[in-house]
Design a protein around this motif. Structure first.
Motif, PDB file in Angstrom:
ATOM      1  N   UNK A   7       0.849  -1.185   0.000  1.00 47.17           N
ATOM      2  CA  UNK A   7       0.000   0.000   0.000  1.00 47.17           C
ATOM      3  C   UNK A   7       0.884   1.234   0.000  1.00 47.17           C
ATOM      4  N   UNK A   8       0.343   2.321  -0.557  1.00 45.34           N
ATOM      5  CA  UNK A   8       1.125   3.541  -0.606  1.00 45.34           C
ATOM      6  C   UNK A   8       2.202   3.508  -1.655  1.00 45.34           C
ATOM      7  N   UNK A   9       2.110   2.530  -2.584  1.00 38.10           N
ATOM      8  CA  UNK A   9       3.107   2.456  -3.637  1.00 38.10           C
ATOM      9  C   UNK A   9       2.842   3.541  -4.669  1.00 38.10           C
ATOM     10  N   UNK A  10       3.830   4.408  -4.877  1.00 41.37           N
ATOM     11  CA  UNK A  10       3.641   5.505  -5.814  1.00 41.37           C
ATOM     12  C   UNK A  10       3.540   4.998  -7.236  1.00 41.37           C
TER      13      UNK A  10
ATOM     14  N   UNK B  57       6.452  -1.719 -11.558  1.00 40.22           N
ATOM     15  CA  UNK B  57       5.777  -2.047 -10.304  1.00 40.22           C
ATOM     16  C   UNK B  57       6.601  -2.948  -9.400  1.00 40.22           C
ATOM     17  N   UNK B  58       7.798  -3.317  -9.802  1.00 40.56           N
ATOM     18  CA  UNK B  58       8.548  -4.229  -8.958  1.00 40.56           C
ATOM     19  C   UNK B  58       8.737  -5.552  -9.651  1.00 40.56           C
ATOM     20  N   UNK B  59       7.948  -6.524  -9.271  1.00 46.44           N
ATOM     21  CA  UNK B  59       8.186  -7.857  -9.839  1.00 46.44           C
ATOM     22  C   UNK B  59       7.469  -8.005 -11.169  1.00 46.44           C
ATOM     23  N   UNK B  66      -1.051  -6.295 -14.005  1.00 42.99           N
ATOM     24  CA  UNK B  66      -1.588  -4.933 -14.156  1.00 42.99           C
ATOM     25  C   UNK B  66      -1.630  -4.531 -15.615  1.00 42.99           C
ATOM     26  N   UNK B  67      -0.555  -4.842 -16.351  1.00 41.94           N
ATOM     27  CA  UNK B  67      -0.475  -4.437 -17.760  1.00 41.94           C
ATOM     28  C   UNK B  67      -1.584  -5.105 -18.564  1.00 41.94           C
ATOM     29  N   UNK B  68      -1.821  -6.393 -18.285  1.00 43.20           N
ATOM     30  CA  UNK B  68      -2.847  -7.108 -19.045  1.00 43.20           C
ATOM     31  C   UNK B  68      -4.213  -6.483 -18.835  1.00 43.20           C
ATOM     32  N   UNK B  69      -4.615  -6.312 -17.572  1.00 40.53           N
ATOM     33  CA  UNK B  69      -5.969  -5.808 -17.334  1.00 40.53           C
ATOM     34  C   UNK B  69      -6.086  -4.365 -17.811  1.00 40.53           C
ATOM     35  N   UNK B  70      -5.016  -3.566 -17.641  1.00 37.26           N
ATOM     36  CA  UNK B  70      -5.089  -2.171 -18.072  1.00 37.26           C
ATOM     37  C   UNK B  70      -5.188  -2.092 -19.588  1.00 37.26           C
ATOM     38  N   UNK B  71      -4.448  -2.939 -20.297  1.00 35.87           N
ATOM     39  CA  UNK B  71      -4.524  -2.915 -21.759  1.00 35.87           C
ATOM     40  C   UNK B  71      -5.898  -3.361 -22.230  1.00 35.87           C
ATOM     41  N   UNK B  72      -6.464  -4.391 -21.577  1.00 35.91           N
ATOM     42  CA  UNK B  72      -7.816  -4.819 -21.952  1.00 35.91           C
ATOM     43  C   UNK B  72      -8.784  -3.661 -21.781  1.00 35.91           C
TER      44      UNK B  72
END
Lengths: 153, 287
Positions: A7-10, B57-59, B66-72
């Protein structure tokens, strides 16, 4: 369930706000350009979706439920809006026989010129592809030899 | 990888490509296959630019989900506004809703993700489709094949998107300046301030005790609030909704009732007015 991103991840906030902004801009373009009343309402709903994503992203960032509660009310108001708006659309269709926003341009201001459609080609250059369904309710040709034969053993 | 571009240039290019793509894809009366292909390619370029403008986003797994759902969500949102047939438009919108629900789930809003599918795709969209079936002429209507000012609207949308994404980028590039601290962090900071004088030596024990208790409860509260994916998240959302916002819930109920009655009243009056119109027209033709 483990949280995907802390949470709070920019970064998550940034990306989600970007998605919300894109959806909002798409809805804006749709409601400005399209002339079908139903598609205009769909575009308005698309803008609402963009807002919902932004609200929930901020809610996630701050770790509280304010955005969630607002989105629930957005859903409620969207349902009311759709009900009333669709009744208006149906009435408009009963009057004019078209779902065209320009069919109501008699309501424009007296000083504005009348919008005139340019001549459309008689048919689309790219004909729309409608789905083709196989005919149903027909007895298939019976072939006993084929039924006994098996492709794989 | 992409060449080194400053984020501003990247965003400007992506947004311009998006506007050109929308202009090419929106119904304009006379279409050509070349324009459609160019529009699709420009749209893909715009999407690639916007993806590159996003933060990592990290991993890889989180990124991919996230990329898949956002692109859809985004691609089917664009298809909603450029499709000529309104029925296909509605179905693309349903797919866009599925993508948005996925984004909401990634953001930890489980109830809202499910509610979006159930309420929007299940109820509101079906209502739209019913109206379309009642009111759609066969084939493509002439007003589905043209649009109002596609160029100006695409430019307006691009300007809006550019401004929004610029401000979003500036907002989160240095979070310390612009973004307020999270409530959980604020609680912890306040508790730390409260306890720090008490933890000094030379103070009596009874002044220390409340401070220590405050820290404990504050940390518990912070842990509570900071974890939006806790097991009882939906229960806490319900508590918030029917506790702090009870009056608003009641008002929303009244709004729903008013919309219901209003819709019925509009239908009844509209029918009566239509009858009047028909009678007047018939009398006029008889004369």
């Amino acid at each position: 369930m483990m949280p995907l991103v802390a949470a709070g991840s920019t970064a998550l906030l940034h990306n989600a706000l970007l998605v919300g902004a894109i959806l909002f801009a798409l809805g804006l373009v749709g409601i400005l350009t399209r002339r079908n009343l139903i598609v205009m309402f769909l575009s308005a709903e698309l803008m609402l979706q963009g807002i919902s994503v932004s609200l929930v992203a901020w809610s996630r960032y701050h770790g509280d439920f304010g955005g969630h509660v607002l989105v629930i009310f957005v859903l409620t108001v969207a349902a009311c809006e759709a009900a009333v708006a669709l009744v208006f659309v149906l009435q408009a269709f009963a009057r004019t026989g078209r779902l065209d926003a320009a069919a109501w341009q008699a309501l424009r201001e007296a000083t504005l010129p009348r919008a005139v459609d340019h001549a459309l080609p008689a048919s689309d250059a790219i004909p729309p592809r409608w789905p083709r369904l196989a005919r149903a309710g027909i007895e298939p040709p019976a072939d006993d030899a084929a039924a006994l034969e098996r492709e794989h053993v | 990888m992409l060449p080194d571009l400053s984020p501003g240039v990247l965003l400007a290019g992506a947004v311009t490509a998006a506007a050109a793509s929308l202009w090419l894809l929106l119904p304009r009366g006379a279409e050509s296959r070349a324009a459609r292909w160019l529009g699709l390619v420009l749209g893909a370029v715009a999407l690639a630019g916007l993806v590159a403008a996003g933060r990592r986003l990290g991993s890889l797994g989180e990124e991919g989900v996230f990329l898949t759902v956002a692109l859809v969500a985004v691609v089917s949102g664009a298809a909603t506004i450029v499709t000529r047939s309104p029925v296909y438009s509605a179905i693309w919108f349903a797919l866009s809703l599925a993508g948005v629900a996925g984004v909401l789930l990634v953001l930890g809003a489980q109830f809202l993700g499910v509610a979006t599918i159930v309420v929007y795709a299940g109820a509101i969209l079906v209502m739209f489709l019913f109206v379309l079936m009642l009111a759609q002429p066969s084939g493509l209507a002439s007003y589905d094949r043209v649009s109002n000012e596609p160029l100006l609207s695409a430019v307006a949308g691009a300007v809006l998107l550019g401004l929004l994404s610029l401000s979003i980028g500036r907002l989160s590039s240095d979070a310390s300046c612009c973004a307020p601290p999270t409530r959980a962090a604020a609680v912890v900071t306040a508790a730390g301030n409260a306890v720090s004088p008490g933890s000094r030596r030379g103070l009596s024990e009874d002044t220390m005790k409340p401070g220590a208790e405050a820290t404990g409860s504050a940390q518990a509260a912070a842990g509570d609030a900071a974890d939006p994916l806790a097991v009882d998240q939906v229960a806490r959302l319900g508590g918030e909704l029917f506790g702090r916002h009870l009056l608003a819930v009641e008002v929303a109920g009244v709004l729903l009732l008013a919309a219901l009655i209003g819709a019925i009243a509009i239908v009844a009056r509209g029918e009566a007015a239509l009858e009047d119109d028909r009678r007047l027209a018939a009398e006029g033709s008889r004369r």
